[in-house]
Design an enzyme around this catalytic site. Structure first.
Site, PDB file in Angstrom:
ATOM      1  N   HIS A  23      28.316  -5.628  -5.018  1.00  0.00           N
ATOM      2  CA  HIS A  23      29.720  -5.396  -4.699  1.00  0.00           C
ATOM      3  C   HIS A  23      29.910  -5.551  -3.196  1.00  0.00           C
ATOM      4  O   HIS A  23      29.019  -5.163  -2.424  1.00  0.00           O
ATOM      5  CB  HIS A  23      30.148  -3.988  -5.138  1.00  0.00           C
ATOM      6  N   ASP A  55      31.789  -3.511 -13.903  1.00  0.00           N
ATOM      7  CA  ASP A  55      31.817  -4.408 -15.056  1.00  0.00           C
ATOM      8  C   ASP A  55      30.499  -4.559 -15.778  1.00  0.00           C
ATOM      9  O   ASP A  55      30.418  -5.281 -16.757  1.00  0.00           O
ATOM     10  CB  ASP A  55      32.337  -5.784 -14.611  1.00  0.00           C
TER      11      ASP A  55
HETATM   12  N1  ACO Z   1      22.544 -11.274  -8.129  1.00  0.00           N
HETATM   13  C1  ACO Z   1      21.660 -11.761  -7.222  1.00  0.00           C
HETATM   14  N2  ACO Z   1      21.847 -11.746  -5.888  1.00  0.00           N
HETATM   15  C2  ACO Z   1      23.003 -11.238  -5.439  1.00  0.00           C
HETATM   16  C3  ACO Z   1      23.977 -10.708  -6.319  1.00  0.00           C
HETATM   17  C4  ACO Z   1      23.708 -10.740  -7.695  1.00  0.00           C
HETATM   18  N3  ACO Z   1      24.606 -10.249  -8.576  1.00  0.00           N
HETATM   19  N4  ACO Z   1      25.032 -10.266  -5.593  1.00  0.00           N
HETATM   20  C5  ACO Z   1      24.741 -10.512  -4.306  1.00  0.00           C
HETATM   21  N5  ACO Z   1      23.512 -11.092  -4.218  1.00  0.00           N
HETATM   22  C6  ACO Z   1      22.818 -11.454  -2.976  1.00  0.00           C
HETATM   23  C7  ACO Z   1      23.370 -12.736  -2.399  1.00  0.00           C
HETATM   24  O1  ACO Z   1      22.655 -13.869  -2.844  1.00  0.00           O
HETATM   25  C8  ACO Z   1      23.214 -12.507  -0.907  1.00  0.00           C
HETATM   26  O2  ACO Z   1      21.874 -12.760  -0.596  1.00  0.00           O
HETATM   27  P1  ACO Z   1      21.497 -13.331   0.888  1.00  0.00           P
HETATM   28  O3  ACO Z   1      21.916 -12.259   1.865  1.00  0.00           O
HETATM   29  O4  ACO Z   1      20.030 -13.527   0.831  1.00  0.00           O
HETATM   30  O5  ACO Z   1      22.278 -14.602   1.053  1.00  0.00           O
HETATM   31  C9  ACO Z   1      23.437 -11.002  -0.750  1.00  0.00           C
HETATM   32  O6  ACO Z   1      23.095 -10.431  -2.017  1.00  0.00           O
HETATM   33  C10 ACO Z   1      24.884 -10.633  -0.407  1.00  0.00           C
HETATM   34  O7  ACO Z   1      25.728 -11.257  -1.357  1.00  0.00           O
HETATM   35  P2  ACO Z   1      27.140 -11.876  -1.003  1.00  0.00           P
HETATM   36  O8  ACO Z   1      27.494 -12.899  -2.019  1.00  0.00           O
HETATM   37  O9  ACO Z   1      27.169 -12.295   0.434  1.00  0.00           O
HETATM   38  O10 ACO Z   1      28.028 -10.598  -1.167  1.00  0.00           O
HETATM   39  P3  ACO Z   1      29.588 -10.569  -1.367  1.00  0.00           P
HETATM   40  O11 ACO Z   1      30.025  -9.257  -0.877  1.00  0.00           O
HETATM   41  O12 ACO Z   1      30.225 -11.775  -0.765  1.00  0.00           O
HETATM   42  O13 ACO Z   1      29.776 -10.694  -2.949  1.00  0.00           O
HETATM   43  C11 ACO Z   1      29.920 -10.123  -5.237  1.00  0.00           C
HETATM   44  C12 ACO Z   1      29.986  -9.613  -3.780  1.00  0.00           C
HETATM   45  C13 ACO Z   1      30.833 -11.339  -5.410  1.00  0.00           C
HETATM   46  C14 ACO Z   1      30.431  -9.019  -6.156  1.00  0.00           C
HETATM   47  C15 ACO Z   1      28.450 -10.473  -5.581  1.00  0.00           C
HETATM   48  O14 ACO Z   1      27.630  -9.327  -5.479  1.00  0.00           O
HETATM   49  C16 ACO Z   1      28.318 -11.112  -6.965  1.00  0.00           C
HETATM   50  O15 ACO Z   1      28.485 -12.330  -7.109  1.00  0.00           O
HETATM   51  N6  ACO Z   1      28.030 -10.272  -8.024  1.00  0.00           N
HETATM   52  C17 ACO Z   1      27.982 -10.792  -9.375  1.00  0.00           C
HETATM   53  C18 ACO Z   1      29.379 -10.942  -9.927  1.00  0.00           C
HETATM   54  C19 ACO Z   1      30.023  -9.599 -10.243  1.00  0.00           C
HETATM   55  O16 ACO Z   1      29.434  -8.733 -10.864  1.00  0.00           O
HETATM   56  N7  ACO Z   1      31.293  -9.455  -9.828  1.00  0.00           N
HETATM   57  C20 ACO Z   1      32.096  -8.267 -10.094  1.00  0.00           C
HETATM   58  C21 ACO Z   1      32.334  -7.474  -8.847  1.00  0.00           C
HETATM   59  S1  ACO Z   1      33.243  -6.007  -9.234  1.00  0.00           S
HETATM   60  C22 ACO Z   1      34.816  -6.538  -9.424  1.00  0.00           C
HETATM   61  O17 ACO Z   1      35.299  -7.449  -8.823  1.00  0.00           O
HETATM   62  C23 ACO Z   1      35.620  -5.853 -10.407  1.00  0.00           C
END
Ligand code: ACO
Length: 435
Positions: free
Chosen positions: A305, A363
Site C-alpha cells: 500500500h 482487498d
Molecule cells: N508484490 C511485490 N512487490 C511489490 C508489491 C507487491 N504487491 N507492492 C509493492 N512492491 C514492491 C515494488 O516492486 C517496489 O519495489 P522496489 O522498491 O524494489 O522497486 C516497492 O515494493 C514499492 O512499490 P511501489 O510500486 O513503488 O509502491 P506504490 O506505493 O507506488 O504502490 C501499490 C502501491 C500500487 C498498492 C502496490 O503495492 C501494488 O501494486 N500492490 C498490488 C496491488 C494491490 O493490492 N492494490 C490494492 C491497493 S489497496 C486499494 O487501492 C484499495
C-alpha cells in the site's frame, strides 16, 4: 512544529509557510515557488504532495491507524451501520436518532432509477465488464439530473449526495443482472441498504428470496471499511474531475473508472484470479519468487500500500470477518481462504516483503467474502464502488465548499524536442522515421 522553512537559490530566498495539521505531518506551502523561484516541484505519484486540506479521514500508515472524522475504523465497523457512517463522513458528526432516520428515509426513497436508464444496459454485450457498465450508467445520471451542475448550491449538493448514494446500488444491480442474463429487480423500500442490494442482485421473479441477516450485516461492515480512504487515486480523480465544475455525476463516473484498475479497487478481483492461478499450496513459493523478480510484472495482489507500512487496519477486521462469514455459510474449509492464509503467512515471513513493508491490504480478503456470498469476481469492484461513493461525495463537497479550491492543473518537466524546423512530407527521410 513551527520551524521556518525556506528555499535558497541564486534567485534569492523564498520562505515556505508552514501549514499545521491537526494530526500527522504538516506541509510546506509551495504555492509561490514558481512565481518566486521560477521552478516547479517534481513528485510523480504524489508521494510527498498534499493536494488539499481535508477534515474527513486520517491515516497513520506507519502505525496502521485509520479514522473517519476522528473515530477509529474498527470501532465504527463494530458499532455503526454503513448509512450512519455515510452521514458521519458527509456531515462531520455522528447523527442523532432523528437525523439518522431522516437520512435513511431520504436514501431509501431515492433508490429507483428512471426507466429509460434501464434500457441503456440492453445496449451492452452480454460479457461487458460490470465496471464498464457502472461507469457509463453513473455518467448518464448527469443527463438525467442537469441541475446538479449548480455545484455551489448547497441544496443541489445535498440532493446530489442522496441521489447518488441511493441509486448506485440499483445501477450496480442492473449491471450485475445484465452480466448474468437475469431480469432487473426493483429496489424494496422495506429493506435496509445492504439487504436491498443483496435482494436486487440475487432475487429472481420465479421464486422467493429471503435476505440472510448475517450476510447483509457482513456486507454492511465491508462497506464501512471501504467508505473512505482520504486522497487515494479514485478520490483524487473525483476531486480533479470535479475541480473543473463538471456535473458531479460525471466526476463520480471518473472516480469509478479509476477505481477499476488492479493497482487500486480492481485488486479484489485480481486477488481471486491470482489465488485460482496459484491453485495449490505447493505453488506458493513459485509465485512469491515471481513477485520478487524485477524482470517479471507479477505482483502479489492484495499486498502493499502507498500509505500503510504496517498491517492495513481494514485487513485485520476483514480477515476476522472472513472467518465468521465462511463459518456462517458452511464454507469454513474454503480452499481459496486456506490458500490465502498460507500465502499471507509465507509472504509476511519473507525478507523481501518485510524489508519493503508489504502487508495485506483491504482487498486481500474482501474478494473471498464476496465470492462466498455468491458474487462473481467481475462484480467485486462494483461493490467497492458503492461503498467508496460515500467518500467521493464527501470529498467532492468538501472541495467545492473550500475557499482555497481552484481547478486542478499540475505542471510538468518537459523532456521532448526543442523547437525544430518543419519538414514537408515529400522531403522526410523514411529511414529516419521511428517506425
Ligand atoms: N508484490 C511485490 N512487490 C511489490 C508489491 C507487491 N504487491 N507492492 C509493492 N512492491 C514492491 C515494488 O516492486 C517496489 O519495489 P522496489 O522498491 O524494489 O522497486 C516497492 O515494493 C514499492 O512499490 P511501489 O510500486 O513503488 O509502491 P506504490 O506505493 O507506488 O504502490 C501499490 C502501491 C500500487 C498498492 C502496490 O503495492 C501494488 O501494486 N500492490 C498490488 C496491488 C494491490 O493490492 N492494490 C490494492 C491497493 S489497496 C486499494 O487501492 C484499495
Amino acid at each position: 512544529m513551527t520551524d521556518q522553512y525556506s528555499l535558497k537559490s541564486p534567485r534569492g530566498e523564498t520562505v515556505l509557510p508552514w501549514i499545521q495539521a491537526s494530526e500527522g505531518p504538516g506541509a510546506l506551502d509551495i504555492r509561490k515557488i514558481y512565481e518566486k523561484q521560477g521552478v516547479f516541484t517534481y513528485d510523480p505519484g504524489f508521494a510527498s504532495t498534499s493536494s488539499c486540506k481535508s477534515a474527513i479521514t486520517f491515516i497513520d500508515g506507519e502505525h496502521g491507524i485509520l479514522r473517519y472524522r476522528g473515530y477509529p475504523i474498527d470501532e465504527l465497523a463494530e458499532k455503526s451501520t454503513f448509512l450512519e457512517v455515510a452521514y458521519l463522513l458527509l456531515h462531520g458528526e455522528l447523527p442523532t436518532k432523528e437525523q439518522l432516520e431522516g437520512f435513511v428515509h431520504s436514501i431509501t426513497y431515492h433508490s429507483m432509477v428512471h426507466e429509460s436508464l434501464k434500457t441503456f444496459f440492453q445496449g451492452f454485450h452480454y460479457d461487458a465488464h460490470p465496471m464498464a457498465m457502472l461507469t457509463a450508467g453513473v455518467g448518464s445520471l448527469s443527463a438525467f439530473y442537469p441541475r446538479s451542475i449548480n455545484i455551489y448550491d448547497r441544496q443541489e449538493q445535498q440532493v446530489f449526495a442522496q441521489r447518488i448514494i441511493a441509486k448506485l446500488p440499483t445501477i450496480a444491480a442492473c449491471a450485475y443482472k445484465h452480466s448474468v442474463g437475469q431480469p432487473f429487480v426493483y429496489p424494496r423500500n422495506d429493506l435496509d441498504y445492504c439487504s436491498n442490494l443483496l435482494y436486487m442482485m440475487f432475487a429472481v421473479p420465479c421464486e422467493n428470496y429471503e435476505v440472510d441477516e448475517v450476510t447483509a450485516r457482513a456486507l454492511d461492515m465491508l462497506f464501512i471499511l471501504h467508505a473512505d480512504h482520504e486522497q487515494n487515486a479514485s478520490t483524487s480523480t473525483v476531486r480533479l474531475a470535479g475541480s473543473s465544475g463538471t456535473n458531479p455525476y460525471a466526476a463520480i463516473a471518473a472516480g469509478i473508472a479509476c477505481l477499476w484498475g488492479p493497482s487500486h479497487g480492481g485488486a479484489n478481483e485480481a486477488v481471486i484470479h491470482m489465488l485460482e492461478e496459484i491453485g495449490d499450496r505447493s505453488q506458493i513459493k513459485k509465485y512469491i519468487d515471481k513477485a520478487k523478480d524485477k524482470s517479471d510484472n507479477f505482483r502479489l495482489m492484495g499486498f502493499g500500500h502507498r500509505v500503510y507500512k504496517n498491517y492495513d487496519p481494514r485487513a485485520t477486521v476483514i480477515r476476522k470477518m472472513c472467518h465468521k462469514v465462511l463459518q456462517r455459510l458452511g464454507k469454513e474449509n474454503d480452499p481459496l481462504f486456506e490458500l490465502a492464509i498460507e500465502l499471507e503467512q509465507i509472504a509476511l515471513n519473507d525478507p523481501y516483503f518485510q524489508e519493503k513493508k508489504l502487508y495485506p491490504n483491504v482487498d486481500f480478503y474482501s474478494g473471498i467474502i464476496y465470492q462466498a456470498l455468491g458474487l462473481r469476481p467481475s462484480i467485486f469492484t462494483v461493490m467497492f464502488a458503492i461503498a467508496r461513493c460515500v467518500g467521493w461525495v464527501a470529498h467532492w463537497q468538501e472541495m467545492v465548499n473550500d475557499p482555497d479550491h481552484r481547478i486542478g492543473r499540475p505542471r510538468q518537466i518537459y523532456t521532448g524536442a526543442q523547437q525544430r524546423q518543419y519538414v514537408p512530407l515529400e522531403q522526410r527521410d523514411t529511414k529516419a522515421s521511428p517506425d
